[in-house]
Design a protein around this motif. Structure first.
Motif, PDB file in Angstrom:
ATOM      1  N   ASN A 220      22.276   4.344  -1.867  1.00  0.00           N
ATOM      2  CA  ASN A 220      23.184   3.332  -2.432  1.00  0.00           C
ATOM      3  C   ASN A 220      23.820   3.820  -3.727  1.00  0.00           C
ATOM      4  O   ASN A 220      24.880   3.350  -4.124  1.00  0.00           O
ATOM      5  CB  ASN A 220      22.424   2.047  -2.767  1.00  0.00           C
ATOM      6  N   TYR A 221      23.140   4.738  -4.385  1.00  0.00           N
ATOM      7  CA  TYR A 221      23.600   5.154  -5.712  1.00  0.00           C
ATOM      8  C   TYR A 221      24.715   6.185  -5.651  1.00  0.00           C
ATOM      9  O   TYR A 221      25.260   6.570  -6.684  1.00  0.00           O
ATOM     10  CB  TYR A 221      22.395   5.558  -6.584  1.00  0.00           C
ATOM     11  N   LEU A 222      25.095   6.596  -4.462  1.00  0.00           N
ATOM     12  CA  LEU A 222      26.335   7.371  -4.331  1.00  0.00           C
ATOM     13  C   LEU A 222      27.492   6.466  -4.719  1.00  0.00           C
ATOM     14  O   LEU A 222      28.408   6.866  -5.449  1.00  0.00           O
ATOM     15  CB  LEU A 222      26.503   7.862  -2.895  1.00  0.00           C
TER      16      LEU A 222
ATOM     17  N   SER B   5      30.664  -8.684  -7.414  1.00  0.00           N
ATOM     18  CA  SER B   5      29.356  -8.225  -6.960  1.00  0.00           C
ATOM     19  C   SER B   5      28.488  -7.885  -8.177  1.00  0.00           C
ATOM     20  O   SER B   5      27.858  -8.764  -8.745  1.00  0.00           O
ATOM     21  CB  SER B   5      29.507  -7.046  -6.000  1.00  0.00           C
ATOM     22  N   GLU B   6      28.507  -6.635  -8.635  1.00  0.00           N
ATOM     23  CA  GLU B   6      27.606  -6.241  -9.737  1.00  0.00           C
ATOM     24  C   GLU B   6      28.127  -4.972 -10.398  1.00  0.00           C
ATOM     25  O   GLU B   6      29.116  -4.385  -9.944  1.00  0.00           O
ATOM     26  CB  GLU B   6      26.195  -6.012  -9.196  1.00  0.00           C
ATOM     27  N   GLY B   7      27.468  -4.543 -11.459  1.00  0.00           N
ATOM     28  CA  GLY B   7      27.795  -3.272 -12.109  1.00  0.00           C
ATOM     29  C   GLY B   7      27.143  -2.118 -11.356  1.00  0.00           C
ATOM     30  O   GLY B   7      26.427  -2.334 -10.372  1.00  0.00           O
TER      31      GLY B   7
ATOM     32  N   GLY C 108      18.245  -8.438  -8.821  1.00  0.00           N
ATOM     33  CA  GLY C 108      17.673  -7.853 -10.037  1.00  0.00           C
ATOM     34  C   GLY C 108      16.522  -8.678 -10.581  1.00  0.00           C
ATOM     35  O   GLY C 108      16.540  -9.917 -10.528  1.00  0.00           O
ATOM     36  N   ILE C 109      15.558  -7.994 -11.122  1.00  0.00           N
ATOM     37  CA  ILE C 109      14.409  -8.689 -11.711  1.00  0.00           C
ATOM     38  C   ILE C 109      14.795  -9.238 -13.094  1.00  0.00           C
ATOM     39  O   ILE C 109      14.389 -10.335 -13.461  1.00  0.00           O
ATOM     40  CB  ILE C 109      13.182  -7.761 -11.704  1.00  0.00           C
ATOM     41  N   THR C 110      15.652  -8.521 -13.808  1.00  0.00           N
ATOM     42  CA  THR C 110      16.151  -9.059 -15.092  1.00  0.00           C
ATOM     43  C   THR C 110      17.039 -10.279 -14.817  1.00  0.00           C
ATOM     44  O   THR C 110      17.048 -11.243 -15.593  1.00  0.00           O
ATOM     45  CB  THR C 110      16.951  -7.996 -15.858  1.00  0.00           C
ATOM     46  N   ARG C 111      17.780 -10.238 -13.732  1.00  0.00           N
ATOM     47  CA  ARG C 111      18.591 -11.390 -13.312  1.00  0.00           C
ATOM     48  C   ARG C 111      17.688 -12.608 -13.134  1.00  0.00           C
ATOM     49  O   ARG C 111      17.989 -13.700 -13.621  1.00  0.00           O
ATOM     50  CB  ARG C 111      19.299 -11.033 -11.993  1.00  0.00           C
TER      51      ARG C 111
ATOM     52  N   GLY D 163      19.828  -5.814 -16.579  1.00  0.00           N
ATOM     53  CA  GLY D 163      19.123  -4.789 -15.812  1.00  0.00           C
ATOM     54  C   GLY D 163      17.935  -4.296 -16.617  1.00  0.00           C
ATOM     55  O   GLY D 163      17.879  -4.505 -17.832  1.00  0.00           O
ATOM     56  N   THR D 164      17.009  -3.663 -15.936  1.00  0.00           N
ATOM     57  CA  THR D 164      15.836  -3.140 -16.627  1.00  0.00           C
ATOM     58  C   THR D 164      16.261  -2.175 -17.726  1.00  0.00           C
ATOM     59  O   THR D 164      15.728  -2.201 -18.831  1.00  0.00           O
ATOM     60  CB  THR D 164      14.925  -2.426 -15.609  1.00  0.00           C
ATOM     61  N   ALA D 165      17.234  -1.312 -17.415  1.00  0.00           N
ATOM     62  CA  ALA D 165      17.702  -0.359 -18.412  1.00  0.00           C
ATOM     63  C   ALA D 165      18.651  -1.035 -19.401  1.00  0.00           C
ATOM     64  O   ALA D 165      18.528  -0.878 -20.613  1.00  0.00           O
ATOM     65  CB  ALA D 165      18.388   0.812 -17.725  1.00  0.00           C
TER      66      ALA D 165
HETATM   67  N1  PMP Z   1      22.052  -3.718  -9.557  1.00  0.00           N
HETATM   68  C1  PMP Z   1      21.871  -2.397  -9.400  1.00  0.00           C
HETATM   69  C2  PMP Z   1      22.768  -1.668  -8.474  1.00  0.00           C
HETATM   70  C3  PMP Z   1      20.865  -1.726 -10.099  1.00  0.00           C
HETATM   71  O1  PMP Z   1      20.688  -0.419  -9.949  1.00  0.00           O
HETATM   72  C4  PMP Z   1      20.041  -2.460 -10.994  1.00  0.00           C
HETATM   73  C5  PMP Z   1      18.957  -1.750 -11.764  1.00  0.00           C
HETATM   74  N2  PMP Z   1      17.769  -1.675 -11.013  1.00  0.00           N
HETATM   75  C6  PMP Z   1      20.260  -3.833 -11.133  1.00  0.00           C
HETATM   76  C7  PMP Z   1      21.270  -4.430 -10.400  1.00  0.00           C
HETATM   77  C8  PMP Z   1      19.402  -4.667 -12.037  1.00  0.00           C
HETATM   78  O2  PMP Z   1      18.109  -4.810 -11.479  1.00  0.00           O
HETATM   79  P1  PMP Z   1      16.813  -4.979 -12.386  1.00  0.00           P
HETATM   80  O3  PMP Z   1      17.089  -6.108 -13.313  1.00  0.00           O
HETATM   81  O4  PMP Z   1      15.731  -5.277 -11.428  1.00  0.00           O
HETATM   82  O5  PMP Z   1      16.617  -3.695 -13.111  1.00  0.00           O
END
Ligand code: PMP
Length: 326
Positions: free
Chosen positions: A173-175, A202-204, A229-232, A266-268
């Motif tokens: 997915n990260y491509l 959608s998302e970042g 997302g878990i932070t979500r 996000g976690t990061a």
């Molecule tokens: N969307 C994508 C595509 C991500 O890579 C991440 C980071 N894991 C998130 C959302 C946020 O998810 P989380 O809060 O679980 O880190």
């Protein structure tokens, strides 16, 4: 990251010394794979990103079990059997942090199809499990948390629902995410926000997105090609606790330009304010009060200045760390 420094990447990484591999600790330098590994050719990996915070109570990992549960779910979608249950993966993560004597760090479990048949069918390739942990700085830059970041709407769409499953946090997915991120940074933005195959928000590339508009917090549901997302989930929980109404529904692109506040989670990225989208200032163009309030509640929580009232934190250097059900 400032917009004048588009290529800079602030995810500072400090090498650790030990890595967990299939139940054993190995040296960081030995955590290598053969180039025939299936995942390298076909993207057949699943992974997690988890944070360990230095709290006032000591080092604690945020939502460790939920991350491991998502790892298991990602693997299930791709028919990979992880030979370690949630307790074992939790214990292994804590051991990896301790073995590297880390106080606060990023934890990266990675499970992938290794060396075996070279064809596309992964079913006969062994499943390799690794857990790495290392010290890591702020993902979107040290001042992003306060000043916010400049983002664009990516020209790349998220995959259609019947193509790549976005509920799986899978390497392949990260491509898509790397195309989004490269386009954004090379054009002078910190991050790109994607639309789904129908054109809805959608998302970042590595974050979920929230808007504050008309006194409510809005975010796309799982069906809009997001990673759940878990932070979500943390932000939804903390916002509702603070009496803010949260609406999960399809969001048209233009709502981003009209919103009073926008932030990414996000976690990061933790909770990072967005100050402009496609050069259009969000609200007043600075971090808004709702974003600041949610950041405050979030950081108080993960830094341990309040009680762990949702049972989200797992201590690293004390007993009773396993079987910490959330
Ligand atoms: N969307 C994508 C595509 C991500 O890579 C991440 C980071 N894991 C998130 C959302 C946020 O998810 P989380 O809060 O679980 O880190």
């Amino acid at each position: 990251m400032t917009s004048g420094d588009p290529g800079a990447y602030s995810g500072r990484m400090v090498k650790a010394s030990l890595v967990w591999h299939n139940g054993k600790m190995i040296a960081w330098e030995d955590a290598t794979v053969h180039v025939l590994a299936h995942a390298l050719h076909y993207g057949t990996s699943v992974f997690e990103g988890i944070r360990c915070y230095r709290t006032q109570r000591g080092s604690e990992v945020l939502r460790l079990r939920d991350h491991m549960r998502r790892l298991h779910q990602s693997a299930k979608i791709y028919r990979m059997e992880i030979p370690y249950d949630l307790d074992e993966l939790q214990t292994a993560s804590l051991e990896t942090i301790r073995a590297n004597r880390l106080e606060h760090c990023y934890i990266r479990p990675l499970v992938f199809r290794g060396v075996g048949p070279a064809g596309v069918n992964p079913l006969k390739n062994p499943v390799e499990s690794y857990i790495l942990a290392w010290e890591w700085g702020k993902y979107l830059g040290d001042d992003a948390i306060e000043s916010g970041v400049d983002v664009c709407i990516s020209s790349w769409r998220r995959a259609a629902p019947d193509t790549f499953p976005t509920m799986a946090k899978a390497g392949g997915n990260y491509l898509s995410s790397s195309l989004v991120k490269m386009e954004a940074v090379l054009d002078g933005y910190s991050e790109g926000i994607t639309l789904d195959s129908q054109g809805f928000l959608s998302e970042g590339s590595g974050e979920n997105v929230f808007l504050f508009w008309r006194d409510k917090l809005w975010t796309p549901p799982v069906a809009n090609a997001i990673l759940p997302g878990i932070t979500r989930d943390i932000v939804i929980t903390l916002a509702q606790e603070a009496g803010i109404e949260v609406v999960e529904q399809q969001i048209p692109r233009e709502m981003l330009y009209l919103a009073d506040e926008v932030f990414m989670t996000g976690t990061a990225a933790e909770i990072t304010p967005v100050r402009s989208i496609d050069h259009v200032p969000v609200g007043s163009g600075t971090r808004g009060p709702v974003t600041a309030r949610l950041q405050q509640v979030f950081f108080e929580y993960v830094e341990g200045s309040v009680d762990d009232r949702f049972n989200w934190m797992t201590p690293v250097y004390s007993e009773h760390t396993v079987g910490h059900e959330v």
